[in-house]
Design a protein around this motif. Structure first.
Motif, PDB file in Angstrom:
ATOM      1  N   GLN A  73       0.832  -1.204   0.000  1.00 11.95           N
ATOM      2  CA  GLN A  73       0.000   0.000   0.000  1.00 11.95           C
ATOM      3  C   GLN A  73       0.868   1.257   0.000  1.00 11.95           C
ATOM      4  O   GLN A  73       0.585   2.215  -0.713  1.00 11.95           O
ATOM      5  N   ALA A  74       1.951   1.253   0.775  1.00 15.21           N
ATOM      6  CA  ALA A  74       2.849   2.402   0.829  1.00 15.21           C
ATOM      7  C   ALA A  74       3.532   2.616  -0.521  1.00 15.21           C
ATOM      8  O   ALA A  74       3.683   3.748  -0.979  1.00 15.21           O
ATOM      9  N   GLN A  75       3.930   1.522  -1.176  1.00 10.82           N
ATOM     10  CA  GLN A  75       4.561   1.649  -2.491  1.00 10.82           C
ATOM     11  C   GLN A  75       3.582   2.176  -3.522  1.00 10.82           C
ATOM     12  O   GLN A  75       3.945   2.961  -4.400  1.00 10.82           O
ATOM     13  N   GLY A  76       2.341   1.745  -3.434  1.00 11.61           N
ATOM     14  CA  GLY A  76       1.318   2.245  -4.351  1.00 11.61           C
ATOM     15  C   GLY A  76       1.086   3.732  -4.170  1.00 11.61           C
ATOM     16  O   GLY A  76       0.930   4.478  -5.138  1.00 11.61           O
ATOM     17  N   MET A  77       1.093   4.169  -2.917  1.00  9.28           N
ATOM     18  CA  MET A  77       0.908   5.589  -2.633  1.00  9.28           C
ATOM     19  C   MET A  77       2.103   6.398  -3.128  1.00  9.28           C
ATOM     20  O   MET A  77       1.928   7.494  -3.665  1.00  9.28           O
ATOM     21  N   GLU A  78       3.305   5.870  -2.972  1.00  8.90           N
ATOM     22  CA  GLU A  78       4.493   6.558  -3.486  1.00  8.90           C
ATOM     23  C   GLU A  78       4.411   6.713  -4.995  1.00  8.90           C
ATOM     24  O   GLU A  78       4.793   7.749  -5.540  1.00  8.90           O
ATOM     25  N   ARG A  79       3.913   5.699  -5.669  1.00 12.27           N
ATOM     26  CA  ARG A  79       3.775   5.752  -7.132  1.00 12.27           C
ATOM     27  C   ARG A  79       2.777   6.836  -7.542  1.00 12.27           C
ATOM     28  O   ARG A  79       3.010   7.573  -8.496  1.00 12.27           O
ATOM     29  N   ILE A  80       1.681   6.945  -6.816  1.00 12.73           N
ATOM     30  CA  ILE A  80       0.681   7.977  -7.101  1.00 12.73           C
ATOM     31  C   ILE A  80       1.297   9.360  -6.905  1.00 12.73           C
ATOM     32  O   ILE A  80       1.096  10.264  -7.721  1.00 12.73           O
ATOM     33  N   VAL A  81       2.077   9.533  -5.834  1.00 12.18           N
ATOM     34  CA  VAL A  81       2.724  10.817  -5.572  1.00 12.18           C
ATOM     35  C   VAL A  81       3.721  11.138  -6.690  1.00 12.18           C
ATOM     36  O   VAL A  81       3.802  12.288  -7.144  1.00 12.18           O
ATOM     37  N   GLN A  82       4.451  10.135  -7.176  1.00 14.95           N
ATOM     38  CA  GLN A  82       5.390  10.352  -8.271  1.00 14.95           C
ATOM     39  C   GLN A  82       4.663  10.799  -9.539  1.00 14.95           C
ATOM     40  O   GLN A  82       5.113  11.712 -10.238  1.00 14.95           O
ATOM     41  N   ILE A  83       3.541  10.169  -9.826  1.00 14.64           N
ATOM     42  CA  ILE A  83       2.761  10.528 -11.011  1.00 14.64           C
ATOM     43  C   ILE A  83       2.250  11.966 -10.885  1.00 14.64           C
ATOM     44  O   ILE A  83       2.332  12.757 -11.824  1.00 14.64           O
ATOM     45  N   LEU A  84       1.719  12.308  -9.717  1.00 18.22           N
ATOM     46  CA  LEU A  84       1.206  13.662  -9.507  1.00 18.22           C
ATOM     47  C   LEU A  84       2.321  14.701  -9.573  1.00 18.22           C
ATOM     48  O   LEU A  84       2.129  15.798 -10.106  1.00 18.22           O
ATOM     49  N   ASP A  85       3.501  14.363  -9.061  1.00 16.38           N
ATOM     50  CA  ASP A  85       4.643  15.276  -9.171  1.00 16.38           C
ATOM     51  C   ASP A  85       5.035  15.483 -10.637  1.00 16.38           C
ATOM     52  O   ASP A  85       5.350  16.595 -11.049  1.00 16.38           O
ATOM     53  N   GLY A  86       5.008  14.413 -11.419  1.00 16.11           N
ATOM     54  CA  GLY A  86       5.307  14.529 -12.842  1.00 16.11           C
ATOM     55  C   GLY A  86       4.303  15.394 -13.570  1.00 16.11           C
ATOM     56  O   GLY A  86       4.666  16.233 -14.406  1.00 16.11           O
ATOM     57  N   LEU A  87       3.018  15.216 -13.242  1.00 15.26           N
ATOM     58  CA  LEU A  87       1.978  16.050 -13.849  1.00 15.26           C
ATOM     59  C   LEU A  87       2.149  17.513 -13.460  1.00 15.26           C
ATOM     60  O   LEU A  87       1.995  18.418 -14.281  1.00 15.26           O
ATOM     61  N   ARG A  88       2.476  17.752 -12.192  1.00 18.06           N
ATOM     62  CA  ARG A  88       2.703  19.124 -11.734  1.00 18.06           C
ATOM     63  C   ARG A  88       3.858  19.764 -12.495  1.00 18.06           C
ATOM     64  O   ARG A  88       3.751  20.901 -12.966  1.00 18.06           O
ATOM     65  N   ASN A  89       4.945  19.031 -12.643  1.00 13.21           N
ATOM     66  CA  ASN A  89       6.107  19.570 -13.350  1.00 13.21           C
ATOM     67  C   ASN A  89       5.782  19.862 -14.813  1.00 13.21           C
ATOM     68  O   ASN A  89       6.204  20.883 -15.362  1.00 13.21           O
ATOM     69  N   ALA A  90       5.017  18.984 -15.442  1.00 14.33           N
ATOM     70  CA  ALA A  90       4.627  19.206 -16.833  1.00 14.33           C
ATOM     71  C   ALA A  90       3.720  20.431 -16.947  1.00 14.33           C
ATOM     72  O   ALA A  90       3.879  21.254 -17.857  1.00 14.33           O
ATOM     73  N   LEU A  91       2.792  20.561 -16.015  1.00  9.42           N
ATOM     74  CA  LEU A  91       1.881  21.704 -16.035  1.00  9.42           C
ATOM     75  C   LEU A  91       2.642  23.013 -15.817  1.00  9.42           C
ATOM     76  O   LEU A  91       2.377  24.014 -16.490  1.00  9.42           O
ATOM     77  N   VAL A  92       3.599  23.009 -14.908  1.00  6.27           N
ATOM     78  CA  VAL A  92       4.406  24.204 -14.674  1.00  6.27           C
ATOM     79  C   VAL A  92       5.191  24.564 -15.935  1.00  6.27           C
ATOM     80  O   VAL A  92       5.275  25.734 -16.315  1.00  6.27           O
ATOM     81  N   ALA A  93       5.744  23.561 -16.608  1.00  8.98           N
ATOM     82  CA  ALA A  93       6.497  23.822 -17.844  1.00  8.98           C
ATOM     83  C   ALA A  93       5.602  24.449 -18.905  1.00  8.98           C
ATOM     84  O   ALA A  93       6.005  25.397 -19.590  1.00  8.98           O
ATOM     85  N   VAL A  94       4.389  23.939 -19.038  1.00  8.30           N
ATOM     86  CA  VAL A  94       3.451  24.490 -20.016  1.00  8.30           C
ATOM     87  C   VAL A  94       3.083  25.933 -19.642  1.00  8.30           C
ATOM     88  O   VAL A  94       3.061  26.822 -20.502  1.00  8.30           O
ATOM     89  N   LEU A  95       2.811  26.167 -18.359  1.00  6.00           N
ATOM     90  CA  LEU A  95       2.435  27.510 -17.930  1.00  6.00           C
ATOM     91  C   LEU A  95       3.575  28.511 -18.113  1.00  6.00           C
ATOM     92  O   LEU A  95       3.342  29.653 -18.517  1.00  6.00           O
ATOM     93  N   VAL A  96       4.795  28.098 -17.823  1.00  3.65           N
ATOM     94  CA  VAL A  96       5.942  28.990 -18.024  1.00  3.65           C
ATOM     95  C   VAL A  96       6.098  29.308 -19.507  1.00  3.65           C
ATOM     96  O   VAL A  96       6.323  30.461 -19.888  1.00  3.65           O
ATOM     97  N   THR A  97       5.956  28.296 -20.347  1.00  2.00           N
ATOM     98  CA  THR A  97       6.064  28.515 -21.795  1.00  2.00           C
ATOM     99  C   THR A  97       4.992  29.486 -22.287  1.00  2.00           C
ATOM    100  O   THR A  97       5.293  30.418 -23.047  1.00  2.00           O
ATOM    101  N   LEU A  98       3.753  29.284 -21.841  1.00  2.17           N
ATOM    102  CA  LEU A  98       2.670  30.181 -22.256  1.00  2.17           C
ATOM    103  C   LEU A  98       2.891  31.597 -21.735  1.00  2.17           C
ATOM    104  O   LEU A  98       2.621  32.576 -22.452  1.00  2.17           O
TER     105      LEU A  98
END
Length: 89
Positions: free
Chosen positions: A9-34
């Protein structure tokens, strides 16, 4: 629950946090570009205004908006990091 289930369960939660961090970083990159594109557009508008007061004011307003957007995009990860530390993650 047994230890293996808790670890899974802890590993699954870590994976979800990693995915959300990746999405956040991608969104920030898009916003900075715009924001940079909007700032460039404001600069072009300023040059095209050719001294026309109304055009210059519109260009300044567009530049302010672009800078506000850029600052918010750059501050978002900092705010998220602070919230994560407060929550203990």
């Amino acid at each position: 629950m047994e230890l293996a289930a808790l670890l899974a369960q802890a590993q699954g939660m870590e994976r979800i946090v990693q995915i959300l961090d990746g999405l956040r970083n991608a969104l920030v990159a898009v916003l900075v570009t715009l924001s940079i594109l909007a700032l460039t557009y404001a600069g072009v508008r300023y040059v095209i205004a050719g001294g026309d007061p109304a055009g210059v004011e519109k260009a300044k307003g567009a530049a302010k908006s672009a800078l506000i957007g850029l600052s918010l995009a750059l501050l978002a990860p900092v705010v998220i990091g602070i919230v994560k530390r407060i929550l203990g993650e």
